[in-house]
Design an enzyme around this catalytic site. Sequence first.
Site, PDB file in Angstrom:
ATOM      1  N   ARG A 221       6.670  10.022  -9.991  1.00  0.00           N
ATOM      2  CA  ARG A 221       5.590   8.654  -9.634  1.00  0.00           C
ATOM      3  C   ARG A 221       4.385   9.106 -10.511  1.00  0.00           C
ATOM      4  O   ARG A 221       4.501   9.789 -11.333  1.00  0.00           O
ATOM      5  CB  ARG A 221       5.282   8.895  -8.216  1.00  0.00           C
ATOM      6  CG  ARG A 221       5.212  10.254  -7.506  1.00  0.00           C
ATOM      7  CD  ARG A 221       4.180  11.363  -7.655  1.00  0.00           C
ATOM      8  NE  ARG A 221       2.808  10.440  -8.001  1.00  0.00           N
ATOM      9  CZ  ARG A 221       1.944  10.953  -8.666  1.00  0.00           C
ATOM     10  NH1 ARG A 221       2.069  12.083  -9.498  1.00  0.00           N
ATOM     11  NH2 ARG A 221       0.604  10.582  -8.850  1.00  0.00           N
TER      12      ARG A 221
ATOM     13  N   ASP B 149      -3.488   2.069 -11.296  1.00  0.00           N
ATOM     14  CA  ASP B 149      -1.674   1.778 -11.449  1.00  0.00           C
ATOM     15  C   ASP B 149      -1.782   0.210 -11.918  1.00  0.00           C
ATOM     16  O   ASP B 149      -0.515  -0.064 -12.461  1.00  0.00           O
ATOM     17  CB  ASP B 149      -1.303   1.475 -10.175  1.00  0.00           C
ATOM     18  CG  ASP B 149      -0.984   3.000  -9.602  1.00  0.00           C
ATOM     19  OD1 ASP B 149      -1.923   3.627  -9.263  1.00  0.00           O
ATOM     20  OD2 ASP B 149       0.168   3.435  -9.801  1.00  0.00           O
TER      21      ASP B 149
ATOM     22  N   ASN C  12      -5.500   1.350  -7.362  1.00  0.00           N
ATOM     23  CA  ASN C  12      -5.078   2.789  -7.571  1.00  0.00           C
ATOM     24  C   ASN C  12      -4.773   3.317  -5.984  1.00  0.00           C
ATOM     25  O   ASN C  12      -4.931   2.607  -5.207  1.00  0.00           O
ATOM     26  CB  ASN C  12      -6.358   3.552  -8.086  1.00  0.00           C
ATOM     27  CG  ASN C  12      -5.894   5.195  -8.370  1.00  0.00           C
ATOM     28  OD1 ASN C  12      -4.921   5.281  -8.978  1.00  0.00           O
ATOM     29  ND2 ASN C  12      -6.497   5.878  -7.767  1.00  0.00           N
TER      30      ASN C  12
HETATM   31  O1  MRU Z   1       2.357   6.286  -5.402  1.00  0.00           O
HETATM   32  P1  MRU Z   1       2.016   7.098  -6.400  1.00  0.00           P
HETATM   33  O2  MRU Z   1       1.798   8.585  -6.318  1.00  0.00           O
HETATM   34  O3  MRU Z   1       2.788   6.685  -7.604  1.00  0.00           O
HETATM   35  O4  MRU Z   1       0.219   6.670  -7.049  1.00  0.00           O
HETATM   36  C1  MRU Z   1      -0.099   7.159  -8.189  1.00  0.00           C
HETATM   37  C2  MRU Z   1      -1.543   6.756  -8.415  1.00  0.00           C
HETATM   38  O5  MRU Z   1      -2.099   6.098  -7.716  1.00  0.00           O
HETATM   39  C3  MRU Z   1      -2.085   7.471  -9.666  1.00  0.00           C
HETATM   40  O6  MRU Z   1      -3.632   7.519  -9.296  1.00  0.00           O
HETATM   41  C4  MRU Z   1      -2.198   6.364 -10.651  1.00  0.00           C
HETATM   42  O7  MRU Z   1      -0.714   6.140 -10.898  1.00  0.00           O
HETATM   43  C5  MRU Z   1      -2.757   6.748 -11.808  1.00  0.00           C
HETATM   44  S1  MRU Z   1      -1.633   7.982 -12.596  1.00  0.00           S
HETATM   45  C6  MRU Z   1      -1.995   8.483 -14.167  1.00  0.00           C
END
Ligand code: MRU
Length: 338
Positions: free
Chosen positions: A48, A233, A243
């Site tokens: 993730r 994201d 995010n």
């Molecule tokens: O649901 P996730 O764990 O994939 O969410 C990840 C995030 O929100 C991170 O902060 C984002 O992807 C930035 S990662 C460099």
Amino acid sequence: MTNNFKAISFENDKLVLINQTKLPLIEEYIETDDYERIAVSIERLEVRGAPAIGVTAAYAFALAFKNYIGDRRSRFQQVYKRLAGTRPTAVNLFWALDVMKKTFEAKIDSPDLYAELLMKAKEIHEDDIKMCEAMGRNGLEIFKGESVVLTHCNTGQLATGGNGTAFNVIRTGFINNLVSHVYADETRPLLQGSRLTAFELEKAGIPFSIITDSTAAFLMKQGKVDLVVVGADRIAVNGDAANKIGTYNLAVLCKHHNIPFYIAAPVTTIDTGCATGEEIKIELRSKDEVLKIKDVQISKPSYDVYSPAFDVTPAGLITGIITDQGLFKYPYDFSTVR
Ligand code: MRU
């Protein structure tokens, strides 16, 4: 790489992923050349973080053509649809799939299509490593002296193909004596902060404390936070940034307490097709992730739950966006981005 674990690697013609759902207690690896297994890994959050999802999907796309002898176009349609359907918010997934799609179109008649696609996936991975390094360097200017930093979710090696986005800004700051302590939000409901960021901070030797998400305001009120740095994201053209859920809360708290709030993300996270945050699709997660912790039922299965995985922070609350191509300030103008 600086830490003694590999989040994503390609070895012996297979993709190797550390299983993030088991961390930090168990360091277990998934080794596969099956694109469907990789799609499932993205859905389960075994891998993730926006850039990591993009890199992984690129490898999955290439692997779908390993030893494949059927109709290439129909295979492409099936694979693209499957991978694009795994998670909706991180634009890096769609960016990487589109790069792979262009290579597919250009090389469709190649005698070794798999080799061509794999080369492109490796290039995407290499580029991500370089972008992480550049963000680390470009982020140094946000520190006004030795600072205490608060961060949310996980944005390190586990979330990217390289050393991280916000995490690498923090790590580079630490190496340069500009970060003395990190507060890591635990990040409910999947605990990317208390499990994954803590794991990476420990490996990097950075002093840290885990806090529950609701502790941030109290810490700020006491003057214990100098700045907040998080990842993203998807960033809209006007600078609105999606995010991990809870990020918007932090930006509002920073505004109230007059604390700088920064986002760090590679330019591949900027969605040029998205004018404002209103257009960003927010993933909704299953109620089980809130009503259970791991496999332990902590509330009644019959209760209703609303669980968005992300929120959108309005551009006006973001002090600056640290990218591999420099630090951008509000009002955001990404027209110079290549
Ligand atoms: O649901 P996730 O764990 O994939 O969410 C990840 C995030 O929100 C991170 O902060 C984002 O992807 C930035 S990662 C460099």
